[in-house]
Design an enzyme around this catalytic site. Structure first.
Site, mmCIF file in Angstrom:
data_model
loop_
_atom_site.group_PDB
_atom_site.id
_atom_site.type_symbol
_atom_site.label_atom_id
_atom_site.label_comp_id
_atom_site.label_asym_id
_atom_site.label_seq_id
_atom_site.Cartn_x
_atom_site.Cartn_y
_atom_site.Cartn_z
ATOM 1 N N SER A 94 0.995 -1.097 0.180
ATOM 2 C CA SER A 94 -0.089 0.054 0.051
ATOM 3 C C SER A 94 1.026 1.379 0.006
ATOM 4 C CB SER A 94 -0.879 0.088 1.251
ATOM 5 O OG SER A 94 -1.717 -1.047 1.168
ATOM 6 N N ILE A 95 0.403 2.347 -0.959
ATOM 7 C CA ILE A 95 1.144 3.593 -0.591
ATOM 8 C C ILE A 95 0.896 4.111 0.637
ATOM 9 C CG2 ILE A 95 0.870 6.148 -1.511
ATOM 10 C CD1 ILE A 95 0.146 4.778 -4.305
ATOM 11 N N ASP B 191 -14.711 2.377 7.239
ATOM 12 C CA ASP B 191 -15.076 2.126 5.986
ATOM 13 C C ASP B 191 -15.912 3.586 5.773
ATOM 14 O OD1 ASP B 191 -16.558 1.824 3.474
ATOM 15 O OD2 ASP B 191 -17.482 -0.034 4.027
ATOM 16 N N ILE C 74 -7.196 6.701 -0.016
ATOM 17 C CA ILE C 74 -8.270 5.841 -0.221
ATOM 18 C C ILE C 74 -8.978 6.024 -1.582
ATOM 19 C CG2 ILE C 74 -10.869 5.577 0.450
ATOM 20 C CD1 ILE C 74 -9.922 6.510 3.240
ATOM 21 N N ALA D 104 -12.981 1.786 -7.188
ATOM 22 C CA ALA D 104 -13.893 1.724 -8.369
ATOM 23 C C ALA D 104 -14.345 0.354 -8.542
ATOM 24 C CB ALA D 104 -13.610 2.370 -9.777
ATOM 25 N N TYR E 258 -8.438 4.201 -17.100
ATOM 26 C CA TYR E 258 -8.578 4.785 -15.923
ATOM 27 C C TYR E 258 -10.014 5.306 -15.806
ATOM 28 C CZ TYR E 258 -6.817 6.693 -11.514
ATOM 29 O OH TYR E 258 -6.717 7.151 -10.318
ATOM 30 N N LYS F 202 -11.006 11.101 -9.502
ATOM 31 C CA LYS F 202 -9.816 12.066 -9.204
ATOM 32 C C LYS F 202 -9.756 13.259 -9.481
ATOM 33 C CE LYS F 202 -7.224 8.507 -7.439
ATOM 34 N NZ LYS F 202 -6.804 8.449 -5.775
ATOM 35 N N ILE G 102 2.315 3.205 -9.365
ATOM 36 C CA ILE G 102 3.394 2.107 -8.363
ATOM 37 C C ILE G 102 2.363 0.887 -8.420
ATOM 38 C CG2 ILE G 102 3.593 1.719 -6.040
ATOM 39 C CD1 ILE G 102 4.270 4.678 -5.730
HETATM 40 C C1 IMJ Z 1 -6.231 1.687 -12.501
HETATM 41 C C2 IMJ Z 1 -7.135 1.472 -13.649
HETATM 42 C C3 IMJ Z 1 -6.934 1.592 -14.979
HETATM 43 C C4 IMJ Z 1 -5.821 2.230 -15.375
HETATM 44 C C5 IMJ Z 1 -4.716 2.638 -14.571
HETATM 45 C C6 IMJ Z 1 -5.060 2.414 -12.963
HETATM 46 N N1 IMJ Z 1 -3.605 3.085 -14.601
HETATM 47 C C7 IMJ Z 1 -2.980 3.226 -13.254
HETATM 48 C C8 IMJ Z 1 -3.914 2.846 -12.181
HETATM 49 C C9 IMJ Z 1 -2.871 3.363 -15.624
HETATM 50 C C10 IMJ Z 1 -1.609 3.720 -12.999
HETATM 51 C C11 IMJ Z 1 -3.522 2.704 -10.674
HETATM 52 N N2 IMJ Z 1 -4.487 3.795 -10.313
HETATM 53 C C12 IMJ Z 1 -3.428 5.221 -10.411
HETATM 54 C C13 IMJ Z 1 -5.413 3.830 -9.362
HETATM 55 O O1 IMJ Z 1 -5.906 4.884 -8.812
HETATM 56 C C14 IMJ Z 1 -6.132 2.696 -9.177
HETATM 57 C C15 IMJ Z 1 -7.288 2.613 -8.631
HETATM 58 C C16 IMJ Z 1 -8.110 1.476 -8.596
HETATM 59 C C17 IMJ Z 1 -7.976 0.314 -8.908
HETATM 60 C C18 IMJ Z 1 -8.743 -0.789 -8.736
HETATM 61 C C19 IMJ Z 1 -8.635 -2.157 -9.018
HETATM 62 C C20 IMJ Z 1 -9.540 -3.290 -8.164
HETATM 63 C C21 IMJ Z 1 -10.690 -2.756 -8.109
HETATM 64 N N3 IMJ Z 1 -10.967 -1.502 -7.805
HETATM 65 C C22 IMJ Z 1 -10.200 -0.661 -8.156
HETATM 66 N N4 IMJ Z 1 -10.470 0.667 -7.866
HETATM 67 C C23 IMJ Z 1 -9.486 1.829 -8.060
HETATM 68 O O2 IMJ Z 1 -11.552 -3.751 -7.866
#
Ligand code: IMJ
Length: 259
Positions: A22-23, A68, A96, A99, A159, A166, A195
């Site tokens: 975790s970050i 939560d 936190i 999605a 994303y 975000k 990361i």
């Molecule tokens: C996440 C999804 C799609 C592309 C992505 C990411 N890229 C990066 C991330 C290019 C770098 C990672 N990131 C920056 C995130 O904020 C991830 C958020 C996230 C990831 C998941 C995976 C598992 C799940 N829900 C999630 N919710 C948020 O069930």
């Protein structure tokens, strides 16, 4: 042994810890090294033991609470406990985001109404809840730091709704900074380079994306949790007393590139 740290005597709450990748854990270690008293929150009961095992590494007694952020009463109870145990906070780190997997797999056009609301609630609205409690727990002022990503302002493949969440989070930082600045509370975000964490594990082509980003970024290396941690320490510390409402890129310079 710590002789003199940037966060000596400060009570810092770190929200969103899950495991050693975790970050939030990277940030915790850097805050610990600077002498902070740390309090942790994790999402669900199945995370309790892994989090307790992690923080055993630290000397001293550290509180870890289940929180939560979808459950407003649980958030209220968490801050009530913190008030009883510590009286005041000097910093809060909000790590936190969530999605639903199904929504991240779809085209953005196909995002569900419920999934969109859930991502916004957990990722973005939660910062407002946190700031409301900060007001009550930071009588001497303080610093709130949240973690964002470049996908908030530019299109990163896949994303999707997290980009929207975000973007809202970064806007929240500005509006909250304006509102609680007068009582001495600063609010900033760090836009972290990608990361590898549990949250990025299931993402399609994540490894090849990491390689491309690394090649393109001026510093030609992967971003580490410790780098996010050290910048978070700076924003939490009095060295950053003139900074609020900002988004600090800790991404090896990737965001400056035009190609
Ligand atoms: C996440 C999804 C799609 C592309 C992505 C990411 N890229 C990066 C991330 C290019 C770098 C990672 N990131 C920056 C995130 O904020 C991830 C958020 C996230 C990831 C998941 C995976 C598992 C799940 N829900 C999630 N919710 C948020 O069930």
């Amino acid at each position: 042994m710590i002789l003199m740290g940037l966060l000596e005597g400060k009570n810092i709450l770190i929200m969103g810890i899950r495991n050693k990748w975790s970050i939030a854990w990277g940030i915790a270690k850097c805050c610990y090294d600077q002498g902070a008293n740390l309090i942790f929150t994790y999402k669900g009961s199945h995370e309790k033991q892994p989090v307790l095992d992690l923080i055993k590494e630290f000397d001293g007694n550290y509180l870890a609470l289940q929180c939560d952020v979808e459950n407003e009463e649980e958030v209220n109870a968490t801050f009530e406990t913190i008030k009883n145990e510590y009286k005041e906070l000097h910093g809060i780190v909000h790590c936190i985001a969530h999605a639903q997997k199904e929504d991240l797999k779809k085209d953005f056009l196909e995002t569900s109404k419920d999934g969109y609301a859930k991502a916004m609630d957990i990722t973005s609205y939660s910062l407002i809840l946190v700031a409301k409690h900060a007001k009550n727990l930071m009588p001497e002022g303080g610093s709130i730091v949240t973690i964002s990503y470049y996908g908030a302002s530019k299109v990163m493949p896949g994303y999707n709704l997290m980009g929207a969440a975000k973007a809202a989070l970064e806007a929240n930082v500005r509006y909250l900074a304006n509102e609680i600045g007068p009582i001495g509370i600063r609010v900033n975000s760090i836009s972290s380079g990608p990361i590898k964490t549990i949250s990025s594990r299931d993402i399609n082509d994540f490894n090849s994306m990491l390689e491309i980003v690394q090649k393109k970024s001026p510093l030609k290396k992967p971003v580490t949790p410790a780098e996010i941690g050290d910048s978070t320490v700076f924003l939490l510390s009095d060295l950053a007393r003139g900074i609020t409402g900002s988004n600090l890129y800790v991404d090896n310079g990737y965001h400056i590139m035009g190609i």
